[in-house]
Design an enzyme around this catalytic site. Structure first.
Site, PDB file in Angstrom:
ATOM      1  N   CYS A  21       8.569  -6.815  17.631  1.00 11.53           N
ATOM      2  CA  CYS A  21       9.004  -5.418  18.210  1.00 11.53           C
ATOM      3  C   CYS A  21      10.263  -5.538  18.469  1.00 11.53           C
ATOM      4  CB  CYS A  21       8.294  -5.388  19.876  1.00 11.53           C
ATOM      5  SG  CYS A  21       6.608  -5.283  19.949  1.00 11.53           S
TER       6      CYS A  21
ATOM      7  N   ARG B   1      11.853  -3.498  13.231  1.00 16.05           N
ATOM      8  CA  ARG B   1      11.141  -4.321  13.725  1.00 16.05           C
ATOM      9  C   ARG B   1       9.541  -3.916  14.262  1.00 16.05           C
ATOM     10  NH1 ARG B   1      13.259  -9.255  14.838  1.00 16.05           N
ATOM     11  NH2 ARG B   1      11.718  -9.678  16.268  1.00 16.05           N
TER      12      ARG B   1
ATOM     13  N   TRP C 201       5.727  -2.994  17.945  1.00 14.81           N
ATOM     14  CA  TRP C 201       4.691  -3.120  16.728  1.00 14.81           C
ATOM     15  C   TRP C 201       3.557  -3.632  17.351  1.00 14.81           C
ATOM     16  CZ3 TRP C 201       4.533  -1.879  11.745  1.00 14.81           C
ATOM     17  CH2 TRP C 201       3.611  -2.278  11.013  1.00 14.81           C
TER      18      TRP C 201
ATOM     19  N   ASN D  61       8.489  -8.760  23.773  1.00 12.37           N
ATOM     20  CA  ASN D  61       8.137  -9.069  22.387  1.00 12.37           C
ATOM     21  C   ASN D  61       7.300 -10.234  22.087  1.00 12.37           C
ATOM     22  OD1 ASN D  61       7.912  -9.120  19.496  1.00 12.37           O
ATOM     23  ND2 ASN D  61      10.028 -10.078  19.230  1.00 12.37           N
ATOM     24  N   GLY D  62       6.178 -10.146  21.657  1.00  8.78           N
ATOM     25  CA  GLY D  62       5.402 -11.425  21.465  1.00  8.78           C
ATOM     26  C   GLY D  62       3.836 -11.288  21.808  1.00  8.78           C
TER      27      GLY D  62
ATOM     28  N   GLU E 221      -1.374 -11.629  -8.998  1.00  9.70           N
ATOM     29  CA  GLU E 221      -0.185 -11.259  -7.699  1.00  9.70           C
ATOM     30  C   GLU E 221       1.145 -11.612  -8.352  1.00  9.70           C
ATOM     31  OE1 GLU E 221      -0.290  -9.534  -5.554  1.00  9.70           O
ATOM     32  OE2 GLU E 221       1.654 -10.093  -4.387  1.00  9.70           O
TER      33      GLU E 221
ATOM     34  N   LYS F 285       4.233  -9.016  -8.822  1.00  9.16           N
ATOM     35  CA  LYS F 285       5.495  -9.011  -8.350  1.00  9.16           C
ATOM     36  C   LYS F 285       6.542  -8.793  -9.205  1.00  9.16           C
ATOM     37  CE  LYS F 285       4.928  -8.705  -4.480  1.00  9.16           C
ATOM     38  NZ  LYS F 285       3.363  -8.418  -4.387  1.00  9.16           N
TER      39      LYS F 285
ATOM     40  N   GLU G 150       6.658  -5.138 -10.619  1.00  7.79           N
ATOM     41  CA  GLU G 150       7.117  -4.094  -9.476  1.00  7.79           C
ATOM     42  C   GLU G 150       8.477  -4.239  -9.157  1.00  7.79           C
ATOM     43  OE1 GLU G 150       5.045  -3.707  -5.864  1.00  7.79           O
ATOM     44  OE2 GLU G 150       4.628  -5.767  -5.827  1.00  7.79           O
TER      45      GLU G 150
ATOM     46  N   HIS H 271      -9.125 -16.255 -25.930  1.00 11.19           N
ATOM     47  CA  HIS H 271      -9.933 -14.986 -26.296  1.00 11.19           C
ATOM     48  C   HIS H 271      -9.173 -13.859 -26.463  1.00 11.19           C
ATOM     49  CE1 HIS H 271     -13.422 -17.197 -25.048  1.00 11.19           C
ATOM     50  NE2 HIS H 271     -13.020 -17.600 -24.110  1.00 11.19           N
TER      51      HIS H 271
ATOM     52  N   LYS I 164       6.032   2.409  -0.080  1.00  9.89           N
ATOM     53  CA  LYS I 164       5.394   1.403   0.438  1.00  9.89           C
ATOM     54  C   LYS I 164       4.065   1.787   0.823  1.00  9.89           C
ATOM     55  CE  LYS I 164       5.169  -2.652   2.572  1.00  9.89           C
ATOM     56  NZ  LYS I 164       4.846  -3.834   1.761  1.00  9.89           N
TER      57      LYS I 164
HETATM   58  C1  AGP Z   1       2.255  -4.808  -3.384  1.00 10.93           C
HETATM   59  O1  AGP Z   1       3.471  -5.422  -3.721  1.00 10.93           O
HETATM   60  C2  AGP Z   1       2.500  -3.123  -3.753  1.00 10.93           C
HETATM   61  N1  AGP Z   1       3.449  -2.749  -2.782  1.00 10.93           N
HETATM   62  C3  AGP Z   1       1.127  -2.227  -3.715  1.00 10.93           C
HETATM   63  O2  AGP Z   1       0.279  -2.978  -4.788  1.00 10.93           O
HETATM   64  C4  AGP Z   1       0.187  -2.594  -2.198  1.00 10.93           C
HETATM   65  O3  AGP Z   1      -0.249  -3.942  -2.195  1.00 10.93           O
HETATM   66  C5  AGP Z   1      -0.756  -1.574  -2.576  1.00 10.93           C
HETATM   67  O4  AGP Z   1      -0.283  -0.244  -2.537  1.00 10.93           O
HETATM   68  C6  AGP Z   1      -1.868  -1.589  -1.197  1.00 10.93           C
HETATM   69  O5  AGP Z   1      -1.118  -1.310  -0.162  1.00 10.93           O
HETATM   70  P1  AGP Z   1      -1.974  -1.532   1.348  1.00 10.93           P
HETATM   71  O6  AGP Z   1      -1.993  -2.718   1.553  1.00 10.93           O
HETATM   72  O7  AGP Z   1      -1.029  -0.934   2.376  1.00 10.93           O
HETATM   73  O8  AGP Z   1      -3.242  -0.580   1.378  1.00 10.93           O
END
Ligand code: AGP
Length: 616
Positions: free
Chosen positions: A2, A27, A75, A101-102, A489, A493, A496, A512, A611
């Protein structure tokens, strides 16, 4: 995580505290509140929603006068976001007010004691318990606020950065911290308090960052006294001169939120198991699991639904649940699951994983599963989010807000929650012994320090590797077993945030078809830790090398064999196989970050991305 802000001095407090909260919204932003003292009265206003909502509500009908004020942007970790759970919180007498905050881990036992003594509570928060504990100490011990805070804090377990005000002694503010940050800005006979220096950077560059276990009594016209909470001994504080600008401060001195969040992972993982994993006692407490243990442990099948990075966390969980708890697991893209008329049985358990708790496809998959009678358990990072309210039960990651679009600390804290869940079920079913269970707890507790070691020792080396391969048009990521999802993963990264095409593959799958892609232009990141079919991975590396592929090995500290084969190696500390993803993902996050920065990409907000994907 927070944001807290306080002011005591000769200026109007309201505009300073309000703007300070706006600067700390990164935050936490699910609710906010401000309390001002106008010389006679404490005027407090708080609301669910953002600081802008608070401003509108405050200015509708609350006096904005006064040159002492405290404010908070939340938060949520305990108690859903709503008006009554927002901070600041009054004590029962309404003489005291607090922002915090905590997490106070032992708040429920403290609350029970206070209820016996006649205290009442309006909210579900740990913070309201703390302010009434302070009041109770003041009354019982007949001491001043500062002493009462010191005595009360010594009865708590957990993390805090607090500011407390007593309207009967309006010329002082009491602050204290343990585990959560607290900065004190020193002006000309005025003091500023905040979670970081961004709220007061334009007023003063002289700041005291309280150390863990310290508190301070701040008195107008009299200055500041810093003490140790434990024994009340005086501390000579170090006043430093800030050199950072506002933007740098919001990012904690990092160039991007993503880098800050990569480096926050040790603390985020600690915050996620704090109060849940009690290593000394050999127990894990997770109310969402404990309350439904029969249903979860007797599941014939676990179906995990998620998207993106959360889906990768689900794949790691598949290996962990099957390895430890011996429960069959299927992992589904939520977007596929929701449309393919899946077969779902009533004794199925569905686990939905979502950082934002708002992803449309994951929400739809949950609704479908519930319609077909499955029990749905959520793993979210946002308290009170749509998904957390839609599932039958759940467990929150305590990663704090994840601002960077590319998910990092959400991934590792999701794996932390899922590992604790799998361990609990495995122990309950007798699938692992008590000693195996305790061994996993001890090793999980060592993970934050091991991540810190990777961050501290590998970053510069990873920058070199990033510089070497930043212009590659393609990249392959390979991993086996628990680290196959980490390969996926790592590729995500890179894709994206740098816009380089990358693919993750099970290492053995190379032969394969994809091995046709290998030539001297192709960098291949191979996760080759000592645990998990190491020899097989080494032979995969040899296959790549014989076709002139460029090899970046993620290896266990001290590995010589892969070092002799690869073009570059990045070392990670040894750990048990099921926990290696928490370590192997770190170099891959840093590699993608540095490449993206070198390419001049918008790291925190990459093109085309959001996001939280709340649309289908
Ligand atoms: C991951 O780096 C991306 N930003 C995206 O794949 C994200 O993980 C996906 O949209 C799922 O989001 P969520 O975890 O908020 O459901």
């Amino acid at each position: 995580m927070c944001g807290i802000v306080g002011y005591i001095g000769h200026r109007d407090a309201y505009p300073i505290v309000l703007k300070g909260l706006q600067r700390l919204e990164y935050r936490g932003y699910d609710s906010a509140g401000i309390a001002l003292y106008d010389g006679q009265e404490l005027n407090l206003c708080k609301t669910k929603g953002k600081v802008a909502d608070l401003k509108a509500k405050f200015e509708e009908g609350t006096s904005t006068k006064g040159n002492i004020g405290i404010g908070h942007t939340r938060w949520a970790t305990h108690g859903v976001p709503n008006d009554v759970n927002s901070h600041p919180h009054y004590s029962n007498s309404e003489n005291l007010v607090i922002i915090h905050n905590g997490i106070i881990e032992n708040y429920s036992s403290l609350k029970k004691e206070l209820v016996k003594r006649g205290y009442t509570f309006q909210s579900d928060t740990d913070t309201e318990v703390l302010i009434n504990l302070i009041e109770d100490v003041m009354v019982k011990e007949d001491v001043k606020l500062g002493k009462a805070v010191q005595i009360a804090l010594n009865q708590t377990i957990g993390a805090y950065a607090i500011t407390v005000f007593d309207k009967r002694k309006p010329n002082e503010l009491i602050v204290a911290r343990l585990g959560s940050p607290l900065a004190i800005g020193i002006g000309e006979d005025e003091f500023f308090i905040a979670s970081d220096a961004s709220p007061f950077i334009e007023f003063t560059s002289n700041v005291i960052y309280l150390e863990d276990g310290e508190m301070a009594v701040i008195r107008r016209n009299k200055g500041i006294k810093v003490r140790k909470i434990q024994d009340d001994s005086l501390v000579d504080p170090y006043v430093q001169e800030l050199k950072m600008n506002l933007e740098q401060i919001e990012k904690g001195g990092y160039d991007h939120f993503m880098l800050k969040e990569i480096y926050e992972q040790p603390n985020a993982i600690k915050d996620t198991y704090r109060g849940r994993m009690l290593v000394d006692k050999g127990i894990i407490k997770m109310s969402g699991v404990d309350d439904n243990i029969e249903r979860l442990a007797n599941a014939k099948r676990i179906i995990i639904v998620a998207c993106g990075t959360s889906w990768h966390a689900g794949l790691v969980a598949e290996y962990i649940f099957e390895d430890l708890a011996r429960i069959p697991v299927e992992v589904e893209y939520a977007s596929e699951f929701r449309y393919r008329n899946p077969v779902i049985y009533e004794n199925d358990v569905v686990i939905a994983i979502s950082q934002s708790g708002e992803t449309a496809d994951t929400m739809a998959a949950i609704k479908l599963a519930k319609e077909k009678g499955a029990f749905v358990f959520g793993v979210c990072n946002v308290v009170g989010s749509s998904i957390s309210r839609e599932t039958h039960a759940g467990a929150y990651t305590h990663a704090g807000p994840e601002i960077g679009v590319a998910s990092t600390k959400a991934f590792t804290t999701q794996i932390t929650v899922l590992t604790m869940m799998a361990l609990k079920l495995a122990k309950y079913k007798g699938a692992i012994s008590d000693s195996q269970f305790r061994f996993h707890l001890q090793e999980l507790e060592r993970i934050p320090a091991k991540i810190t070691r990777v961050l501290e020792t590998s970053n510069d080396h990873i920058k070199e590797i990033a510089d070497k391969y930043k212009n590659t048009p393609n990249c392959l990521y390979l991993g086996r077993g628990f680290n196959f999802p980490v390969a996926l993963e790592g590729a995500l990264k890179l894709k994206e945030i740098s816009y380089i095409h990358a693919e993750g593959y099970p290492a053995a799958e190379m032969k394969h078809g994809p091995i046709a892609l290998i030539d001297e232009q192709m960098p291949v990141v191979v996760i080759a830790t000592k645990k998990g079919h190491y020899d097989k991975v080494v032979s995969n590396i040899q296959e790549i090398k014989s076709r002139k592929g460029k090899i970046i090995g993620i290896v266990t500290e001290g590995d010589e064999e892969v070092r002799n084969l690869a073009d570059y190696v990045i070392e990670i500390p040894e750990t048990i196989e099921s926990l290696t993803p928490l370590l192997t993902t770190i170099p891959l996050q840093l590699l993608s970050y540095h490449i993206a920065v070198m390419l001049g990409r918008n790291v925190d907000q990459p093109r085309n991305l959001a996001k939280s994907v709340t649309v289908e």
